[in-house]
Write a protein that holds these residues in place. Structure first.
Motif, mmCIF file in Angstrom:
data_model
loop_
_atom_site.group_PDB
_atom_site.id
_atom_site.type_symbol
_atom_site.label_atom_id
_atom_site.label_comp_id
_atom_site.label_asym_id
_atom_site.label_seq_id
_atom_site.Cartn_x
_atom_site.Cartn_y
_atom_site.Cartn_z
ATOM 1 N N ILE A 103 43.133 36.536 104.210
ATOM 2 C CA ILE A 103 44.022 35.397 104.484
ATOM 3 C C ILE A 103 43.566 34.173 103.692
ATOM 4 C CG2 ILE A 103 44.750 33.755 106.269
ATOM 5 C CD1 ILE A 103 44.684 36.170 108.239
ATOM 6 N N LEU A 104 42.261 33.877 103.702
ATOM 7 C CA LEU A 104 41.760 32.716 102.972
ATOM 8 C C LEU A 104 41.937 32.874 101.467
ATOM 9 C CD1 LEU A 104 38.492 31.804 104.909
ATOM 10 C CD2 LEU A 104 40.691 30.629 104.953
ATOM 11 N N ILE A 105 41.715 34.078 100.955
ATOM 12 C CA ILE A 105 41.879 34.315 99.521
ATOM 13 C C ILE A 105 43.330 34.096 99.099
ATOM 14 C CG2 ILE A 105 41.840 36.123 97.743
ATOM 15 C CD1 ILE A 105 39.231 37.138 99.106
ATOM 16 N N VAL A 106 44.263 34.623 99.886
ATOM 17 C CA VAL A 106 45.685 34.442 99.567
ATOM 18 C C VAL A 106 46.067 32.963 99.627
ATOM 19 C CG1 VAL A 106 48.040 34.907 100.370
ATOM 20 C CG2 VAL A 106 46.388 36.775 100.215
ATOM 21 N N ILE A 107 45.633 32.266 100.672
ATOM 22 C CA ILE A 107 45.931 30.831 100.797
ATOM 23 C C ILE A 107 45.308 30.054 99.633
ATOM 24 C CG2 ILE A 107 45.452 28.763 102.175
ATOM 25 C CD1 ILE A 107 45.793 30.521 104.661
ATOM 26 N N GLY A 108 44.069 30.404 99.283
ATOM 27 C CA GLY A 108 43.408 29.724 98.171
ATOM 28 C C GLY A 108 44.119 29.935 96.851
ATOM 29 N N ILE A 109 44.521 31.172 96.563
ATOM 30 C CA ILE A 109 45.221 31.464 95.313
ATOM 31 C C ILE A 109 46.566 30.751 95.272
ATOM 32 C CG2 ILE A 109 46.360 33.300 93.999
ATOM 33 C CD1 ILE A 109 44.012 35.129 94.844
ATOM 34 N N LEU A 110 47.318 30.809 96.375
ATOM 35 C CA LEU A 110 48.611 30.126 96.408
ATOM 36 C C LEU A 110 48.444 28.617 96.256
ATOM 37 C CD1 LEU A 110 50.492 32.103 99.215
ATOM 38 C CD2 LEU A 110 50.865 32.211 96.736
ATOM 39 N N GLY A 111 47.403 28.059 96.864
ATOM 40 C CA GLY A 111 47.152 26.632 96.734
ATOM 41 C C GLY A 111 46.789 26.238 95.314
ATOM 42 N N ILE A 112 46.030 27.106 94.632
ATOM 43 C CA ILE A 112 45.675 26.819 93.242
ATOM 44 C C ILE A 112 46.905 26.902 92.350
ATOM 45 C CG2 ILE A 112 44.402 27.703 91.246
ATOM 46 C CD1 ILE A 112 42.139 28.437 93.232
ATOM 47 N N ILE A 113 47.743 27.898 92.579
ATOM 48 C CA ILE A 113 48.941 28.077 91.744
ATOM 49 C C ILE A 113 49.960 26.981 92.004
ATOM 50 C CG2 ILE A 113 50.926 29.578 91.320
ATOM 51 C CD1 ILE A 113 49.055 31.962 91.852
ATOM 52 N N TYR A 114 50.233 26.667 93.280
ATOM 53 C CA TYR A 114 51.314 25.742 93.616
ATOM 54 C C TYR A 114 50.852 24.357 94.031
ATOM 55 C CZ TYR A 114 54.103 29.964 93.521
ATOM 56 O OH TYR A 114 54.716 31.115 93.122
ATOM 57 N N GLY A 115 49.550 24.141 94.205
ATOM 58 C CA GLY A 115 49.062 22.852 94.671
ATOM 59 C C GLY A 115 48.990 21.830 93.553
ATOM 60 N N GLU A 116 48.790 20.582 93.933
ATOM 61 C CA GLU A 116 48.668 19.496 92.974
ATOM 62 C C GLU A 116 47.454 18.652 93.324
ATOM 63 O OE1 GLU A 116 52.187 17.146 92.902
ATOM 64 O OE2 GLU A 116 53.499 18.847 92.560
ATOM 65 N N GLY A 117 46.753 18.164 92.322
ATOM 66 C CA GLY A 117 45.667 17.211 92.512
ATOM 67 C C GLY A 117 44.545 17.726 93.381
ATOM 68 N N THR A 118 44.265 16.970 94.438
ATOM 69 C CA THR A 118 43.150 17.272 95.322
ATOM 70 C C THR A 118 43.336 18.607 96.040
ATOM 71 O OG1 THR A 118 42.967 14.903 95.700
ATOM 72 C CG2 THR A 118 41.734 16.331 97.162
ATOM 73 N N SER A 119 44.566 18.963 96.319
ATOM 74 C CA SER A 119 44.789 20.209 97.046
ATOM 75 C C SER A 119 44.340 21.423 96.237
ATOM 76 C CB SER A 119 46.254 20.354 97.453
ATOM 77 O OG SER A 119 47.076 20.475 96.320
ATOM 78 N N LYS A 120 44.299 21.305 94.893
ATOM 79 C CA LYS A 120 43.784 22.412 94.079
ATOM 80 C C LYS A 120 42.287 22.598 94.318
ATOM 81 C CE LYS A 120 47.179 22.733 90.502
ATOM 82 N NZ LYS A 120 47.419 23.463 89.296
ATOM 83 N N TRP A 121 41.575 21.486 94.458
ATOM 84 C CA TRP A 121 40.147 21.594 94.754
ATOM 85 C C TRP A 121 39.919 22.178 96.148
ATOM 86 C CZ3 TRP A 121 36.636 21.545 91.206
ATOM 87 C CH2 TRP A 121 36.860 20.862 90.025
ATOM 88 N N ALA A 122 40.696 21.737 97.102
ATOM 89 C CA ALA A 122 40.588 22.281 98.456
ATOM 90 C C ALA A 122 40.948 23.767 98.452
ATOM 91 C CB ALA A 122 41.493 21.514 99.409
ATOM 92 N N SER A 123 41.947 24.136 97.682
ATOM 93 C CA SER A 123 42.350 25.538 97.591
ATOM 94 C C SER A 123 41.264 26.383 96.937
ATOM 95 C CB SER A 123 43.654 25.664 96.807
ATOM 96 O OG SER A 123 44.688 24.989 97.475
ATOM 97 N N ALA A 124 40.586 25.817 95.944
ATOM 98 C CA ALA A 124 39.476 26.534 95.310
ATOM 99 C C ALA A 124 38.339 26.738 96.304
ATOM 100 C CB ALA A 124 38.990 25.768 94.085
#
Length: 178
Positions: A103-124
């Motif tokens: 679940i965390l891996i999927v959320i992290g990958i989706l956040g990296i692909i679709y996130g912006e700015g700080t949320s990409k770091w949080a997703s990573a």
């Protein structure tokens, strides 16, 4: 009861949790057996309650009662498995690690692909936590004693938190008395 009295309880609880954590780490095989037996007793008790509930509802809902009876029987068998071997404990713990990791891996990958700015770091960071949990799942399935050591570390951390909360309660009590 004053907050200061509560502080003493949190300090005592903190010390007991730290000692219990040290015992878990110092005697992992014994601790794993204790955890496994406690899980077994819990599952057997829960299974018996479910089976009793199935018999009490038999006349009103026979189909549901049969399903509950089967579920209770399976829980009792699983509980007895915990008495015999540590493998069920390792399997269930690893399963939980794997489930949360995926679940965390999927959320992290989706956040990296679709996130912006700080949320990409949080997703990573979420992706990193997912990978760490996946590794913990592998360690849990290969060595059941890893779980006990992990529980010991968690108990020590929790004990330290209770000790620091005790100091916080002491500070709050002094502040209120002024």
């Amino acid at each position: 009861m004053k907050i200061g009295d509560l502080m003493n309880y949190t300090k005592i609880l903190g010390i007991l949790l730290i000692l219990l954590g040290v015992l878990f780490i110092a005697f992992p095989l014994f601790s794993a057996g204790v955890v496994s037996i406690m899980a077994g007793v819990t599952l057997i008790s829960f299974g018996l309650v479910v089976m009793f509930n199935a018999f009490s509802l038999w006349s009103m809902a026979t189909g549901r009662s049969i399903l509950e009876l089967i579920m209770g029987f399976l829980l009792v068998i699983l509980g007895f498995m915990f008495f015999v071997d540590l493998a069920p404990l390792a399997f269930l713990t690893a399963y939980n690690f794997y489930l949360i990791a995926i679940i965390l891996i999927v959320i992290g990958i989706l956040g990296i692909i679709y996130g912006e700015g700080t949320s990409k770091w949080a997703s990573a960071l979420i992706l990193l936590f997912g990978i760490i949990l996946f590794i913990m799942g592998i360690l849990s399935i290969t060595d059941p004693l890893f779980i006990v050591i992990l529980v010991g570390v968690c108990l020590i951390v929790r004990g330290v938190i209770f000790l620091t909360l005790g100091n916080a309660f002491d500070t709050i009590d002094r502040f209120e008395n002024n």
